[in-house]
Design a protein around this motif. Structure first.
Motif, PDB file in Angstrom:
ATOM      1  N   GLY A   8       0.810  -1.218   0.000  1.00 44.55           N
ATOM      2  CA  GLY A   8       0.000   0.000   0.000  1.00 44.55           C
ATOM      3  C   GLY A   8       0.836   1.257   0.000  1.00 44.55           C
ATOM      4  N   SER A   9       0.239   2.375   0.261  1.00 44.77           N
ATOM      5  CA  SER A   9       0.907   3.666   0.222  1.00 44.77           C
ATOM      6  C   SER A   9       1.764   3.868   1.468  1.00 44.77           C
ATOM      7  N   LEU A  10       2.963   3.337   1.428  1.00 42.94           N
ATOM      8  CA  LEU A  10       3.887   3.456   2.549  1.00 42.94           C
ATOM      9  C   LEU A  10       4.425   4.873   2.642  1.00 42.94           C
ATOM     10  N   LEU A  11       4.719   5.297   3.850  1.00 47.77           N
ATOM     11  CA  LEU A  11       5.333   6.599   4.083  1.00 47.77           C
ATOM     12  C   LEU A  11       6.737   6.382   4.602  1.00 47.77           C
ATOM     13  N   GLY A  12       7.708   7.052   4.020  1.00 45.86           N
ATOM     14  CA  GLY A  12       9.061   7.006   4.550  1.00 45.86           C
ATOM     15  C   GLY A  12       9.330   8.267   5.327  1.00 45.86           C
ATOM     16  N   GLY A  13      10.045   8.182   6.454  1.00 43.80           N
ATOM     17  CA  GLY A  13      10.305   9.427   7.126  1.00 43.80           C
ATOM     18  C   GLY A  13      10.951   9.420   8.481  1.00 43.80           C
ATOM     19  N   LYS A  27      21.304   9.586   9.607  1.00 44.49           N
ATOM     20  CA  LYS A  27      20.611   9.861  10.870  1.00 44.49           C
ATOM     21  C   LYS A  27      19.890  11.199  10.789  1.00 44.49           C
ATOM     22  N   SER A  28      18.566  11.132  10.923  1.00 49.74           N
ATOM     23  CA  SER A  28      17.773  12.364  10.908  1.00 49.74           C
ATOM     24  C   SER A  28      16.576  12.178  11.835  1.00 49.74           C
ATOM     25  N   ASP A  29      16.065  13.280  12.346  1.00 50.66           N
ATOM     26  CA  ASP A  29      14.884  13.192  13.198  1.00 50.66           C
ATOM     27  C   ASP A  29      13.706  13.926  12.574  1.00 50.66           C
ATOM     28  N   ASP A  30      13.817  14.205  11.275  1.00 52.18           N
ATOM     29  CA  ASP A  30      12.703  14.814  10.563  1.00 52.18           C
ATOM     30  C   ASP A  30      12.148  13.786   9.570  1.00 52.18           C
ATOM     31  N   ASP A  31      11.284  14.195   8.716  1.00 47.12           N
ATOM     32  CA  ASP A  31      10.645  13.279   7.771  1.00 47.12           C
ATOM     33  C   ASP A  31      11.228  13.369   6.364  1.00 47.12           C
ATOM     34  N   HIS A  32      12.500  13.744   6.244  1.00 48.45           N
ATOM     35  CA  HIS A  32      13.110  13.985   4.938  1.00 48.45           C
ATOM     36  C   HIS A  32      14.108  12.902   4.518  1.00 48.45           C
ATOM     37  N   CYS A  33      13.967  11.688   5.023  1.00 48.82           N
ATOM     38  CA  CYS A  33      14.964  10.657   4.748  1.00 48.82           C
ATOM     39  C   CYS A  33      15.120  10.350   3.258  1.00 48.82           C
ATOM     40  N   ASN A  66      13.772  20.244  -6.359  1.00 53.95           N
ATOM     41  CA  ASN A  66      12.453  20.863  -6.425  1.00 53.95           C
ATOM     42  C   ASN A  66      11.506  19.984  -5.600  1.00 53.95           C
ATOM     43  N   LEU A  67      11.092  20.475  -4.444  1.00 57.44           N
ATOM     44  CA  LEU A  67      10.225  19.724  -3.537  1.00 57.44           C
ATOM     45  C   LEU A  67       8.781  20.249  -3.571  1.00 57.44           C
ATOM     46  N   GLU A  68       8.460  20.983  -4.604  1.00 61.01           N
ATOM     47  CA  GLU A  68       7.131  21.575  -4.740  1.00 61.01           C
ATOM     48  C   GLU A  68       6.048  20.491  -4.791  1.00 61.01           C
ATOM     49  N   ASN A  69       4.987  20.690  -4.011  1.00 62.67           N
ATOM     50  CA  ASN A  69       3.830  19.789  -3.927  1.00 62.67           C
ATOM     51  C   ASN A  69       4.158  18.404  -3.364  1.00 62.67           C
ATOM     52  N   ILE A  70       5.288  18.273  -2.685  1.00 61.79           N
ATOM     53  CA  ILE A  70       5.674  17.003  -2.057  1.00 61.79           C
ATOM     54  C   ILE A  70       5.305  17.074  -0.583  1.00 61.79           C
ATOM     55  N   ASN A  71       4.642  16.033  -0.096  1.00 60.21           N
ATOM     56  CA  ASN A  71       4.300  15.927   1.327  1.00 60.21           C
ATOM     57  C   ASN A  71       5.385  15.153   2.058  1.00 60.21           C
ATOM     58  N   PHE A  72       5.602  15.498   3.300  1.00 59.08           N
ATOM     59  CA  PHE A  72       6.586  14.782   4.126  1.00 59.08           C
ATOM     60  C   PHE A  72       5.884  14.204   5.342  1.00 59.08           C
ATOM     61  N   PRO A  73       6.148  12.942   5.678  1.00 54.86           N
ATOM     62  CA  PRO A  73       7.034  12.027   4.956  1.00 54.86           C
ATOM     63  C   PRO A  73       6.467  11.697   3.570  1.00 54.86           C
TER      64      PRO A  73
END
Length: 189
Positions: A8-13, A27-33, A66-73
């Motif tokens: 399904g629609s997995l989220l990475g983050g 190593k990150s603590d945000d949703d931008h992996c 270009n990260l326009e219209n991209i959701n995080f994660p």
């Protein structure tokens, strides 16, 4: 063996612990992996091994994407948009998932021409501090090494010998020269 699957629609983050010499786990603590993993493809060799694993090393390069219209994660179903937004960088994303020591190709990159490169990512499941299920993208910097432990002979015996894997079709070769010749032949098809 390499398998194909749909999930399904997995989220990475999120960051999770994962050790492999062929995978760069930033190593990150945000949703931008995913962004860190893609930037690692382009820039990780300019850092020492400790800095390669730090998200802060890649922050100056965010402006290059270009990260326009991209959701995080970033959900898997936005990877096409991510690639389209950044078509000027000529890359496609292969996404592998690992389950019970088996590797599955979840998403195969669409390589438009011979200039388009495949960036290989591993998406794994982890648990955060609050015991929530999370997913995390990592950059596979050595696909041959990553897949070699999963090569099984025709009689079912694991083969740990070095192989060289084509990043376009995932065929394995025992010789780097044969793999290179194979990749060149794909350009002319």
């Amino acid at each position: 063996d390499l398998n194909y699957t749909t999930i399904g629609s997995l989220l990475g983050g999120c960051f999770t612990r994962y050790q492999s010499k062929s995978v760069l786990n930033i190593k990150s603590d945000d949703d931008h992996c995913l962004v860190y993993a893609v930037l690692a493809f382009f820039h990780s060799k300019s850092f020492n091994s400790a800095r390669q694993k730090e998200a802060a090393s890649y922050l100056p390069f965010f402006k290059d994407l270009n990260l326009e219209n991209i959701n995080f994660p970033i959900p898997i179903d936005q990877l096409d948009l991510f690639e389209q937004n950044n078509a000027f960088l000529n890359f496609g994303l292969n996404v592998f998932v690992e389950e019970n020591a088996d590797v599955y190709l979840f998403r195969k990159a669409t390589l438009k021409d011979e200039k388009t490169v495949a960036i290989n990512l591993l998406l794994i499941e982890g648990i955060d501090d609050l015991k929530h299920k999370k997913y995390h993208y990592m950059f596979i910097h050595n696909l041959s090494s990553f897949l070699r432990k999963r090569q099984v002979s025709s009689v079912g015996v694991l083969n740990y010998s070095l192989n060289h894997t084509c990043s376009k079709c995932f065929t394995s070769f025992f010789s780097e020269n044969k793999r290179n010749d194979h990749e060149l032949s794909l350009i002319h098809i």
